[in-house]
Design a protein around this motif. Sequence first.
Motif, PDB file in Angstrom:
ATOM      1  N   PRO A 149       0.810  -1.347  -0.060  1.00 38.53           N
ATOM      2  CA  PRO A 149       0.261  -0.153   0.016  1.00 38.53           C
ATOM      3  C   PRO A 149       0.854   1.041   0.118  1.00 38.53           C
ATOM      4  CG  PRO A 149      -0.666  -1.282   1.653  1.00 38.53           C
ATOM      5  CD  PRO A 149       0.533  -2.299   1.026  1.00 38.53           C
ATOM      6  N   SER A 150       0.467   1.895  -1.223  1.00 35.40           N
ATOM      7  CA  SER A 150       0.880   3.093  -0.617  1.00 35.40           C
ATOM      8  C   SER A 150       0.992   3.789   0.602  1.00 35.40           C
ATOM      9  CB  SER A 150       0.676   4.414  -2.207  1.00 35.40           C
ATOM     10  OG  SER A 150       0.849   4.163  -3.167  1.00 35.40           O
ATOM     11  N   PRO A 151       2.228   4.643   0.356  1.00 33.35           N
ATOM     12  CA  PRO A 151       2.699   5.762   1.856  1.00 33.35           C
ATOM     13  C   PRO A 151       1.798   6.717   2.293  1.00 33.35           C
ATOM     14  CG  PRO A 151       4.714   5.600   0.953  1.00 33.35           C
ATOM     15  CD  PRO A 151       3.513   5.448  -0.039  1.00 33.35           C
ATOM     16  N   THR A 152       0.998   6.757   2.674  1.00 33.70           N
ATOM     17  CA  THR A 152       0.647   8.656   3.088  1.00 33.70           C
ATOM     18  C   THR A 152       1.316   9.235   4.746  1.00 33.70           C
ATOM     19  OG1 THR A 152      -1.837   7.834   3.983  1.00 33.70           O
ATOM     20  CG2 THR A 152      -1.711   7.498   1.715  1.00 33.70           C
ATOM     21  N   THR A 153       1.590   8.456   5.923  1.00 37.13           N
ATOM     22  CA  THR A 153       2.338   9.538   6.669  1.00 37.13           C
ATOM     23  C   THR A 153       3.887   8.663   6.638  1.00 37.13           C
ATOM     24  OG1 THR A 153       2.360   7.393   8.131  1.00 37.13           O
ATOM     25  CG2 THR A 153       0.347   8.618   8.094  1.00 37.13           C
ATOM     26  N   LYS A 232      -0.376  -1.363 -14.611  1.00 36.82           N
ATOM     27  CA  LYS A 232       0.582  -3.334 -15.351  1.00 36.82           C
ATOM     28  C   LYS A 232       0.187  -3.911 -13.814  1.00 36.82           C
ATOM     29  CE  LYS A 232       2.938  -5.811 -17.907  1.00 36.82           C
ATOM     30  NZ  LYS A 232       4.730  -6.242 -18.058  1.00 36.82           N
ATOM     31  N   TYR A 233       0.453  -3.317 -12.787  1.00 34.22           N
ATOM     32  CA  TYR A 233       1.152  -4.632 -12.135  1.00 34.22           C
ATOM     33  C   TYR A 233       0.439  -4.331 -10.538  1.00 34.22           C
ATOM     34  CZ  TYR A 233       5.614  -5.223 -14.599  1.00 34.22           C
ATOM     35  OH  TYR A 233       6.858  -5.086 -15.413  1.00 34.22           O
ATOM     36  N   ARG A 234      -0.125  -5.910  -9.805  1.00 30.76           N
ATOM     37  CA  ARG A 234      -0.390  -5.868  -8.635  1.00 30.76           C
ATOM     38  C   ARG A 234       0.021  -4.593  -7.487  1.00 30.76           C
ATOM     39  NH1 ARG A 234       0.081  -8.840  -3.474  1.00 30.76           N
ATOM     40  NH2 ARG A 234      -2.192  -9.255  -2.611  1.00 30.76           N
ATOM     41  N   HIS A 235      -0.346  -3.738  -7.131  1.00 26.37           N
ATOM     42  CA  HIS A 235      -0.043  -3.000  -6.317  1.00 26.37           C
ATOM     43  C   HIS A 235      -0.606  -2.733  -4.974  1.00 26.37           C
ATOM     44  CE1 HIS A 235       2.201  -0.034  -9.211  1.00 26.37           C
ATOM     45  NE2 HIS A 235       1.775  -1.008  -9.790  1.00 26.37           N
ATOM     46  N   ILE A 299     -12.427   8.891   2.101  1.00 27.56           N
ATOM     47  CA  ILE A 299     -12.322   7.373   2.494  1.00 27.56           C
ATOM     48  C   ILE A 299     -10.936   7.215   1.164  1.00 27.56           C
ATOM     49  CG2 ILE A 299     -12.939   5.286   1.118  1.00 27.56           C
ATOM     50  CD1 ILE A 299     -16.335   6.229   1.936  1.00 27.56           C
ATOM     51  N   ALA A 300     -10.697   8.147   0.192  1.00 28.45           N
ATOM     52  CA  ALA A 300      -9.459   8.105  -0.147  1.00 28.45           C
ATOM     53  C   ALA A 300      -8.114   8.727   0.535  1.00 28.45           C
ATOM     54  CB  ALA A 300      -9.704   9.106  -1.793  1.00 28.45           C
ATOM     55  N   ALA A 301      -8.760   9.597   1.679  1.00 28.19           N
ATOM     56  CA  ALA A 301      -7.423   9.528   2.244  1.00 28.19           C
ATOM     57  C   ALA A 301      -7.231   8.630   3.535  1.00 28.19           C
ATOM     58  CB  ALA A 301      -7.744  10.411   2.682  1.00 28.19           C
ATOM     59  N   ASN A 302      -8.214   7.653   3.865  1.00 26.30           N
ATOM     60  CA  ASN A 302      -8.149   6.807   4.265  1.00 26.30           C
ATOM     61  C   ASN A 302      -7.779   5.305   4.011  1.00 26.30           C
ATOM     62  OD1 ASN A 302      -8.377   8.086   6.883  1.00 26.30           O
ATOM     63  ND2 ASN A 302     -10.385   8.048   6.724  1.00 26.30           N
ATOM     64  N   LEU A 303      -8.074   5.006   2.759  1.00 26.87           N
ATOM     65  CA  LEU A 303      -7.514   3.884   1.969  1.00 26.87           C
ATOM     66  C   LEU A 303      -6.051   2.707   2.879  1.00 26.87           C
ATOM     67  CD1 LEU A 303      -9.021   1.655   0.267  1.00 26.87           C
ATOM     68  CD2 LEU A 303      -7.812   2.625  -1.444  1.00 26.87           C
ATOM     69  N   PHE A 304      -4.876   3.753   2.050  1.00 28.84           N
ATOM     70  CA  PHE A 304      -4.169   2.969   2.277  1.00 28.84           C
ATOM     71  C   PHE A 304      -3.395   2.950   3.656  1.00 28.84           C
ATOM     72  CE2 PHE A 304      -2.636   4.264  -1.939  1.00 28.84           C
ATOM     73  CZ  PHE A 304      -3.096   3.701  -3.009  1.00 28.84           C
ATOM     74  N   ASP A 305      -4.192   3.916   4.285  1.00 26.61           N
ATOM     75  CA  ASP A 305      -3.692   3.836   5.578  1.00 26.61           C
ATOM     76  C   ASP A 305      -4.592   2.493   6.725  1.00 26.61           C
ATOM     77  OD1 ASP A 305      -2.415   4.331   8.172  1.00 26.61           O
ATOM     78  OD2 ASP A 305      -4.025   5.397   8.967  1.00 26.61           O
ATOM     79  N   THR A 306      -5.463   2.207   5.857  1.00 28.43           N
ATOM     80  CA  THR A 306      -6.680   1.220   6.348  1.00 28.43           C
ATOM     81  C   THR A 306      -6.097   0.344   6.323  1.00 28.43           C
ATOM     82  OG1 THR A 306      -8.579   2.710   6.442  1.00 28.43           O
ATOM     83  CG2 THR A 306      -8.860  -0.382   6.090  1.00 28.43           C
ATOM     84  N   LEU A 307      -5.158  -0.351   4.611  1.00 31.16           N
ATOM     85  CA  LEU A 307      -4.710  -1.356   4.331  1.00 31.16           C
ATOM     86  C   LEU A 307      -3.812  -1.638   4.800  1.00 31.16           C
ATOM     87  CD1 LEU A 307      -5.190  -1.010   0.706  1.00 31.16           C
ATOM     88  CD2 LEU A 307      -6.761  -2.498   2.608  1.00 31.16           C
ATOM     89  N   ARG A 308      -2.645  -0.993   5.674  1.00 29.15           N
ATOM     90  CA  ARG A 308      -1.684  -1.138   6.292  1.00 29.15           C
ATOM     91  C   ARG A 308      -2.142  -1.812   7.986  1.00 29.15           C
ATOM     92  NH1 ARG A 308       3.747   0.497   4.734  1.00 29.15           N
ATOM     93  NH2 ARG A 308       3.494   1.326   2.897  1.00 29.15           N
ATOM     94  N   MET A 333     -11.957   2.943  -6.442  1.00 29.47           N
ATOM     95  CA  MET A 333     -11.941   1.522  -6.922  1.00 29.47           C
ATOM     96  C   MET A 333     -10.738   1.264  -7.404  1.00 29.47           C
ATOM     97  SD  MET A 333     -14.747   0.080  -5.714  1.00 29.47           S
ATOM     98  CE  MET A 333     -15.057  -1.501  -6.692  1.00 29.47           C
ATOM     99  N   ASN A 334     -10.138   2.004  -8.398  1.00 32.42           N
ATOM    100  CA  ASN A 334      -9.108   1.256  -9.011  1.00 32.42           C
ATOM    101  C   ASN A 334      -8.150   1.095  -8.301  1.00 32.42           C
ATOM    102  OD1 ASN A 334      -6.616   2.692  -9.901  1.00 32.42           O
ATOM    103  ND2 ASN A 334      -6.605   1.815 -11.521  1.00 32.42           N
ATOM    104  N   ARG A 335      -7.742   1.543  -7.565  1.00 33.22           N
ATOM    105  CA  ARG A 335      -6.651   1.214  -6.075  1.00 33.22           C
ATOM    106  C   ARG A 335      -7.227  -0.238  -5.071  1.00 33.22           C
ATOM    107  NH1 ARG A 335      -5.661   5.536  -8.684  1.00 33.22           N
ATOM    108  NH2 ARG A 335      -4.635   6.581  -8.068  1.00 33.22           N
ATOM    109  N   MET A 336      -8.270  -0.562  -5.037  1.00 34.96           N
ATOM    110  CA  MET A 336      -8.569  -1.594  -4.423  1.00 34.96           C
ATOM    111  C   MET A 336      -8.702  -2.440  -4.873  1.00 34.96           C
ATOM    112  SD  MET A 336     -12.192   0.482  -2.140  1.00 34.96           S
ATOM    113  CE  MET A 336     -12.811  -1.591  -1.404  1.00 34.96           C
ATOM    114  N   LYS A 337      -9.148  -2.852  -6.346  1.00 30.89           N
ATOM    115  CA  LYS A 337      -8.310  -3.722  -7.405  1.00 30.89           C
ATOM    116  C   LYS A 337      -7.746  -4.400  -7.471  1.00 30.89           C
ATOM    117  CE  LYS A 337     -13.259  -2.657  -9.928  1.00 30.89           C
ATOM    118  NZ  LYS A 337     -14.003  -2.735 -11.083  1.00 30.89           N
ATOM    119  N   LYS A 338      -6.518  -3.236  -7.722  1.00 26.23           N
ATOM    120  CA  LYS A 338      -5.509  -3.552  -7.882  1.00 26.23           C
ATOM    121  C   LYS A 338      -5.275  -4.703  -6.280  1.00 26.23           C
ATOM    122  CE  LYS A 338      -4.128  -0.500 -11.532  1.00 26.23           C
ATOM    123  NZ  LYS A 338      -3.788  -1.674 -12.485  1.00 26.23           N
ATOM    124  N   ALA A 339      -5.253  -3.458  -5.226  1.00 28.76           N
ATOM    125  CA  ALA A 339      -4.694  -4.271  -3.917  1.00 28.76           C
ATOM    126  C   ALA A 339      -5.294  -5.580  -3.883  1.00 28.76           C
ATOM    127  CB  ALA A 339      -5.509  -3.187  -2.491  1.00 28.76           C
TER     128      ALA A 339
END
Length: 347
Positions: A149-153, A232-235, A299-308, A333-339
Amino acid sequence: MDTKVYYVDEHSDEKIKEAAEVIKRGGLVVFPTETVYGLGANALDEEACRKIFKAKGRPQDNPLIVHVADFDISEYVENIQENAKKIMENFWPGPITIVVKKSSRIPMLVTANLDSVAIRMPSNKVARKLIEYAGVPIAAPSANISGRPSPTTIEHTIDDLMGKVDMIIGGDKCEFGLESTVVEVLDEKVTILRPGAVTKDMLEEIGLNVDIDPAILTKPDENLKPKSPGMKYRHYAPKAEMTIITGRIERTVDYINMKIDEMKSKGKLVGVLATDETKDLYRGGYIISVGSRKKLGLIAANLFDTLREFDKIDVDYIYAEGFEEDGLGLAIMNRMKKAASYNVINL
């Protein structure tokens, strides 16, 4: 490698200048932007940029985004078409990247051997000062191990890259929490290659005709040559297997509750990516709300933090509520589908 970590804001000039010196001498600096934290090197120095791929474990056919602090990008691009100028005038500085024909100043390594370059001007003031003090454009993907997951902090970047980079600077959580919108502007045609905070509707409001690349809407072919990072890649992936459930929210909750009971009987812990409207409807598992469905920006701002966070708890499976794929919901949904490696159940 010893990594210096500085908590900074826009007034921390001396520390930002020290980071700029690292960039000048070919080193790696993690820095904040309004989208996610970036892992930066001198975009004009091929060997410096090669270190980015090594630190992240990033495939070399995945191009980098070049970050600038000035509207004059003529040194780095072959020509600037009218639609590109219109995007720059309306959305720079900000969370949008344009893909245009590159000049010979940009190394082919940076563009993954493409004749186009992805370039943007961040609105984050620390990022812009770093670029200004360095005196060169900075190539920077997200500051995480490739696929995570991309870093937001700043703490996310420390977890992933401590000991792999020269310096980490930052402090505040990123404003948008999703990577920039990427648009290809070639021959006056505008195509969204990666959705983000600048939406299709926003681009159309300034008079552009905008297409969406098919790779955003469906799982990309394994032979795809990506024109943009994130194609392309799993992200963005958590450690646990993740499945997205779409359809009427009542049916989604019932289905996830069924899976919670099923996994609990097997001694497995389920993580649930829920919303404020549903978080109290689940009967077990580890529940995290990413925010209200009425506030997609949150929701967008919290997404990656939640996955981590699910990684920290070490859940065995993750079930996530889906969102409508329009406006900012398309980017979410683009980010969630790749995740989730495109594991989607539509009820």
